[in-house]
Write a protein that holds these residues in place. Structure first.
Motif, short mmCIF file in Angstrom:
data_model
loop_
_atom_site.label_atom_id
_atom_site.label_comp_id
_atom_site.label_asym_id
_atom_site.label_seq_id
_atom_site.Cartn_x
_atom_site.Cartn_y
_atom_site.Cartn_z
N ARG A 43 0.83 -1.21 0.00
CA ARG A 43 0.00 0.00 0.00
C ARG A 43 0.87 1.26 0.00
O ARG A 43 0.57 2.22 -0.70
N GLN A 44 1.94 1.23 0.77
CA GLN A 44 2.82 2.40 0.85
C GLN A 44 3.41 2.71 -0.52
O GLN A 44 3.38 3.85 -0.98
N ILE A 45 3.94 1.71 -1.19
CA ILE A 45 4.52 1.92 -2.51
C ILE A 45 3.43 2.29 -3.52
O ILE A 45 3.62 3.19 -4.34
N ASP A 46 2.27 1.63 -3.44
CA ASP A 46 1.16 1.96 -4.33
C ASP A 46 0.77 3.43 -4.22
O ASP A 46 0.51 4.09 -5.24
N GLN A 47 0.70 3.94 -3.00
CA GLN A 47 0.31 5.34 -2.80
C GLN A 47 1.32 6.30 -3.41
O GLN A 47 0.95 7.28 -4.04
N ILE A 48 2.58 6.00 -3.24
CA ILE A 48 3.61 6.86 -3.83
C ILE A 48 3.54 6.80 -5.35
O ILE A 48 3.57 7.82 -6.03
N LEU A 49 3.39 5.59 -5.89
CA LEU A 49 3.33 5.45 -7.35
C LEU A 49 2.09 6.13 -7.94
O LEU A 49 2.15 6.68 -9.04
N ALA A 50 0.99 6.10 -7.20
CA ALA A 50 -0.24 6.72 -7.70
C ALA A 50 -0.10 8.23 -7.82
O ALA A 50 -0.76 8.84 -8.66
N GLN A 51 0.78 8.82 -7.04
CA GLN A 51 0.86 10.27 -7.01
C GLN A 51 2.16 10.84 -7.58
O GLN A 51 2.27 12.05 -7.74
N SER A 52 3.13 10.00 -7.88
CA SER A 52 4.44 10.52 -8.27
C SER A 52 4.90 9.98 -9.62
O SER A 52 5.20 8.80 -9.75
N GLU A 53 4.98 10.86 -10.59
CA GLU A 53 5.49 10.47 -11.90
C GLU A 53 6.94 10.01 -11.82
O GLU A 53 7.35 9.08 -12.50
N VAL A 54 7.72 10.65 -10.97
CA VAL A 54 9.13 10.29 -10.81
C VAL A 54 9.25 8.85 -10.30
O VAL A 54 10.04 8.06 -10.83
N ALA A 55 8.47 8.51 -9.30
CA ALA A 55 8.52 7.15 -8.75
C ALA A 55 8.05 6.13 -9.79
O ALA A 55 8.64 5.05 -9.91
N ARG A 56 7.01 6.46 -10.53
CA ARG A 56 6.55 5.54 -11.59
C ARG A 56 7.64 5.31 -12.62
O ARG A 56 7.83 4.20 -13.11
N HIS A 57 8.36 6.36 -12.97
CA HIS A 57 9.46 6.23 -13.92
C HIS A 57 10.53 5.28 -13.38
O HIS A 57 11.07 4.45 -14.12
N GLU A 58 10.83 5.38 -12.08
CA GLU A 58 11.81 4.47 -11.46
C GLU A 58 11.36 3.02 -11.60
O GLU A 58 12.17 2.14 -11.91
N VAL A 59 10.08 2.76 -11.37
CA VAL A 59 9.56 1.40 -11.49
C VAL A 59 9.61 0.93 -12.94
O VAL A 59 10.03 -0.19 -13.22
N ASP A 60 9.20 1.79 -13.86
CA ASP A 60 9.25 1.44 -15.28
C ASP A 60 10.67 1.10 -15.71
O ASP A 60 10.89 0.13 -16.44
N ALA A 61 11.63 1.89 -15.27
CA ALA A 61 13.03 1.64 -15.62
C ALA A 61 13.50 0.31 -15.04
O ALA A 61 14.22 -0.44 -15.71
N ASP A 62 13.09 0.01 -13.82
CA ASP A 62 13.47 -1.25 -13.19
C ASP A 62 12.86 -2.43 -13.94
O ASP A 62 13.53 -3.43 -14.19
N GLN A 63 11.59 -2.31 -14.34
CA GLN A 63 10.95 -3.40 -15.08
C GLN A 63 11.64 -3.62 -16.42
O GLN A 63 11.85 -4.76 -16.83
N LEU A 64 12.01 -2.55 -17.11
CA LEU A 64 12.71 -2.67 -18.38
C LEU A 64 14.05 -3.38 -18.19
O LEU A 64 14.40 -4.27 -18.96
N GLU A 65 14.77 -2.99 -17.16
CA GLU A 65 16.07 -3.63 -16.88
C GLU A 65 15.90 -5.11 -16.57
O GLU A 65 16.68 -5.94 -17.03
N ARG A 66 14.87 -5.47 -15.83
CA ARG A 66 14.61 -6.88 -15.51
C ARG A 66 14.32 -7.68 -16.77
O ARG A 66 14.77 -8.80 -16.91
N ARG A 67 13.55 -7.09 -17.71
CA ARG A 67 13.24 -7.77 -18.96
C ARG A 67 14.47 -8.00 -19.79
O ARG A 67 14.59 -9.01 -20.49
N ARG A 68 15.39 -7.06 -19.77
CA ARG A 68 16.63 -7.19 -20.56
C ARG A 68 17.49 -8.35 -20.06
O ARG A 68 18.23 -8.94 -20.82
N ARG A 69 17.41 -8.62 -18.77
CA ARG A 69 18.24 -9.68 -18.17
C ARG A 69 17.69 -11.07 -18.46
O ARG A 69 18.41 -12.04 -18.35
N VAL A 70 16.42 -11.17 -18.84
CA VAL A 70 15.79 -12.49 -19.06
C VAL A 70 16.13 -13.03 -20.42
O VAL A 70 16.42 -12.45 -21.34
#
Length: 70
Positions: A43-70
């Motif tokens: 819930r804590q992370i969800d709340q931050i992601l719901a309100q912060s474009e910067v935090a969402r970008h961090e998650v998107d970048a992490d997901q992209l990096e994870r996909r590249r490793r697979v």
């Protein structure tokens, strides 16, 4: 008078548009993406992601990096 200190999550949410995930939350990001965090942590992370474009970008970048490793 005395001021009541708000829990960290509320202080973080007041910076909503540019709030970043904390170092601890970034460390927990893989567990978050895999659905392995507690309800409160999720819930804590969800709340931050719901309100912060910067935090969402961090998650998107992490997901992209994870996909590249697979």
């Amino acid at each position: 008078g005395t001021r009541t200190r708000l829990p960290t999550i509320y202080r973080t949410l007041t910076m909503a548009p540019t709030a970043r995930l904390s170092a601890e939350q970034r460390d927990d990001l893989v567990a978050y993406l895999d659905g392995e965090l507690s309800d409160a942590e999720t819930r804590q992370i969800d709340q931050i992601l719901a309100q912060s474009e910067v935090a969402r970008h961090e998650v998107d970048a992490d997901q992209l990096e994870r996909r590249r490793r697979v």
